[in-house]
Design a protein around this motif. Structure first.
Motif, mmCIF file in Angstrom:
data_model
loop_
_atom_site.group_PDB
_atom_site.id
_atom_site.type_symbol
_atom_site.label_atom_id
_atom_site.label_comp_id
_atom_site.label_asym_id
_atom_site.label_seq_id
_atom_site.Cartn_x
_atom_site.Cartn_y
_atom_site.Cartn_z
ATOM 1 N N ALA A 60 2.513 -3.353 -38.753
ATOM 2 C CA ALA A 60 2.728 -4.018 -37.472
ATOM 3 C C ALA A 60 1.538 -3.862 -36.521
ATOM 4 N N TRP A 61 0.706 -2.823 -36.730
ATOM 5 C CA TRP A 61 -0.388 -2.613 -35.772
ATOM 6 C C TRP A 61 -1.765 -2.333 -36.390
ATOM 7 N N SER A 62 -1.809 -1.991 -37.666
ATOM 8 C CA SER A 62 -3.101 -1.679 -38.288
ATOM 9 C C SER A 62 -4.004 -2.912 -38.335
ATOM 10 N N PRO A 63 -5.247 -2.799 -37.877
ATOM 11 C CA PRO A 63 -6.152 -3.963 -37.891
ATOM 12 C C PRO A 63 -6.476 -4.424 -39.306
ATOM 13 N N TRP A 64 -6.465 -3.503 -40.279
ATOM 14 C CA TRP A 64 -6.799 -3.875 -41.651
ATOM 15 C C TRP A 64 -5.673 -4.654 -42.325
ATOM 16 N N ALA A 65 -4.452 -4.470 -41.873
ATOM 17 C CA ALA A 65 -3.333 -5.242 -42.425
ATOM 18 C C ALA A 65 -3.499 -6.718 -42.098
ATOM 19 N N LYS A 66 -4.131 -6.997 -40.968
ATOM 20 C CA LYS A 66 -4.341 -8.389 -40.548
ATOM 21 C C LYS A 66 -5.524 -9.027 -41.278
ATOM 22 N N LYS A 72 -2.012 -5.726 -51.732
ATOM 23 C CA LYS A 72 -0.940 -5.012 -52.420
ATOM 24 C C LYS A 72 -0.798 -3.622 -51.820
ATOM 25 N N ALA A 73 0.432 -3.233 -51.508
ATOM 26 C CA ALA A 73 0.689 -1.925 -50.902
ATOM 27 C C ALA A 73 1.685 -1.138 -51.745
ATOM 28 N N VAL A 74 1.404 0.137 -51.949
ATOM 29 C CA VAL A 74 2.299 1.023 -52.699
ATOM 30 C C VAL A 74 2.500 2.302 -51.894
ATOM 31 N N PHE A 75 3.759 2.670 -51.676
ATOM 32 C CA PHE A 75 4.092 3.888 -50.946
ATOM 33 C C PHE A 75 4.579 4.956 -51.918
ATOM 34 N N SER A 89 -4.695 -2.368 -52.140
ATOM 35 C CA SER A 89 -5.680 -3.084 -52.941
ATOM 36 C C SER A 89 -5.716 -4.512 -52.430
ATOM 37 N N GLY A 90 -6.874 -4.911 -51.888
ATOM 38 C CA GLY A 90 -6.948 -6.235 -51.295
ATOM 39 C C GLY A 90 -8.289 -6.902 -51.484
ATOM 40 N N ASN A 91 -8.622 -7.785 -50.569
ATOM 41 C CA ASN A 91 -9.863 -8.547 -50.670
ATOM 42 C C ASN A 91 -11.073 -7.687 -50.302
ATOM 43 N N ASP A 92 -12.233 -8.326 -50.227
ATOM 44 C CA ASP A 92 -13.471 -7.593 -49.950
ATOM 45 C C ASP A 92 -13.479 -6.943 -48.570
ATOM 46 N N ARG A 109 -0.485 15.963 -33.362
ATOM 47 C CA ARG A 109 -1.628 15.600 -34.203
ATOM 48 C C ARG A 109 -1.186 15.165 -35.595
ATOM 49 N N ILE A 110 -1.928 14.189 -36.152
ATOM 50 C CA ILE A 110 -1.729 13.738 -37.530
ATOM 51 C C ILE A 110 -3.110 13.651 -38.175
ATOM 52 N N ARG A 111 -3.291 14.302 -39.316
ATOM 53 C CA ARG A 111 -4.551 14.209 -40.061
ATOM 54 C C ARG A 111 -4.307 13.493 -41.381
ATOM 55 N N ILE A 112 -5.217 12.624 -41.747
ATOM 56 C CA ILE A 112 -5.058 11.780 -42.931
ATOM 57 C C ILE A 112 -6.318 11.828 -43.791
ATOM 58 N N ARG A 113 -6.146 12.063 -45.091
ATOM 59 C CA ARG A 113 -7.281 12.006 -46.010
ATOM 60 C C ARG A 113 -7.398 10.587 -46.556
ATOM 61 N N LEU A 114 -8.585 10.026 -46.477
ATOM 62 C CA LEU A 114 -8.834 8.668 -46.944
ATOM 63 C C LEU A 114 -9.685 8.717 -48.205
ATOM 64 N N ASP A 115 -9.127 8.258 -49.317
ATOM 65 C CA ASP A 115 -9.853 8.205 -50.585
ATOM 66 C C ASP A 115 -10.127 6.747 -50.930
ATOM 67 N N PHE A 116 -11.356 6.312 -50.743
ATOM 68 C CA PHE A 116 -11.728 4.928 -51.004
ATOM 69 C C PHE A 116 -12.179 4.762 -52.454
ATOM 70 N N GLU A 117 -11.780 3.650 -53.065
ATOM 71 C CA GLU A 117 -12.204 3.317 -54.429
ATOM 72 C C GLU A 117 -13.173 2.138 -54.428
ATOM 73 N N LYS A 118 -12.891 1.144 -53.587
ATOM 74 C CA LYS A 118 -13.744 -0.037 -53.453
ATOM 75 C C LYS A 118 -13.899 -0.354 -51.969
#
Length: 199
Positions: A60-66, A72-75, A89-92, A109-118
């Protein structure tokens, strides 16, 4: 012919020198980065915290969702909080990767680890902090990590703070609209009750 050989040799030497200087300059660039944006929202810390602590609500608010509505999203893991995972997993424009909540301190506080593949493999960390200010909450969204040699070179030609920070600004603005939206009141029957009128 000899003149052409000398010119070619001189050009080759100049190219090697320039390349060497470029590699030195790249190596001297900062090895770490941190991008931070903040926004003040007229809502309680608990209200804003709940929107960030649950990956299901990010659409609803993430800029990347737009940027890619068809991504494709998997929880996985818990519904929310520490251990919750979201893979995409999405476009470029959005690429592919997984983010995992590694710390969830209610209303703080919320901390998040981001593991990028592409488009390239990398690991960074994102953090959200929520600080009460009277009847409002100051929300700070930051991202930090290390830059390898390629990352240093790319950042010489691309303003990473402006690019990613601009998306953070958009996301915080959308989050602000959501948490400040007045609650809609409806009757138990799903429609407003109308007063009886007499003729």
């Amino acid at each position: 012919m000899a003149n052409w050989k000398r010119i070619f040799a001189a050009a080759a030497v100049a190219l090697v020198v320039m390349l060497g200087l470029f590699l030195i300059i790249v190596a001297m660039q900062p090895g770490e980065f941190r991008i931070t944006r903040s926004a003040t929202m007229k809502a309680a810390p608990a209200t804003v915290f709940a929107e960030v602590n649950d990956f299901h609500k990010w659409e609803a608010w993430s800029p990347w969702a737009k940027l890619d509505p068809n991504a494709k999203a998997v929880f996985a893991g818990p519904e929310s909080g520490e251990g919750a995972k979201f893979s995409w997993s999405g476009n470029d424009k959005v690429g592919e990767g997984t983010q995992t909540i590694v710390e969830s301190k209610p209303e703080e506080r919320i901390r998040i680890r981001l593991d990028f593949e592409k488009p390239m493999k990398d690991t960074s960390e994102a953090e959200f902090t929520f600080k009460p200010q009277d009847d409002q909450t100051q929300v700070t969204w930051s991202m930090s990590g290390k830059k390898n040699f390629v990352g240093k070179a790319v950042c010489m030609f691309m303003n990473m703070d402006k690019m990613i920070g601009g998306e953070f600004d958009k996301g915080l603005a959308s989050l602000k609209r959501i948490v400040e939206k007045p609650a809609e009141t409806v009757s138990a029957g799903g429609s407003e009750e109308k007063p009886n009128s007499e003729s």
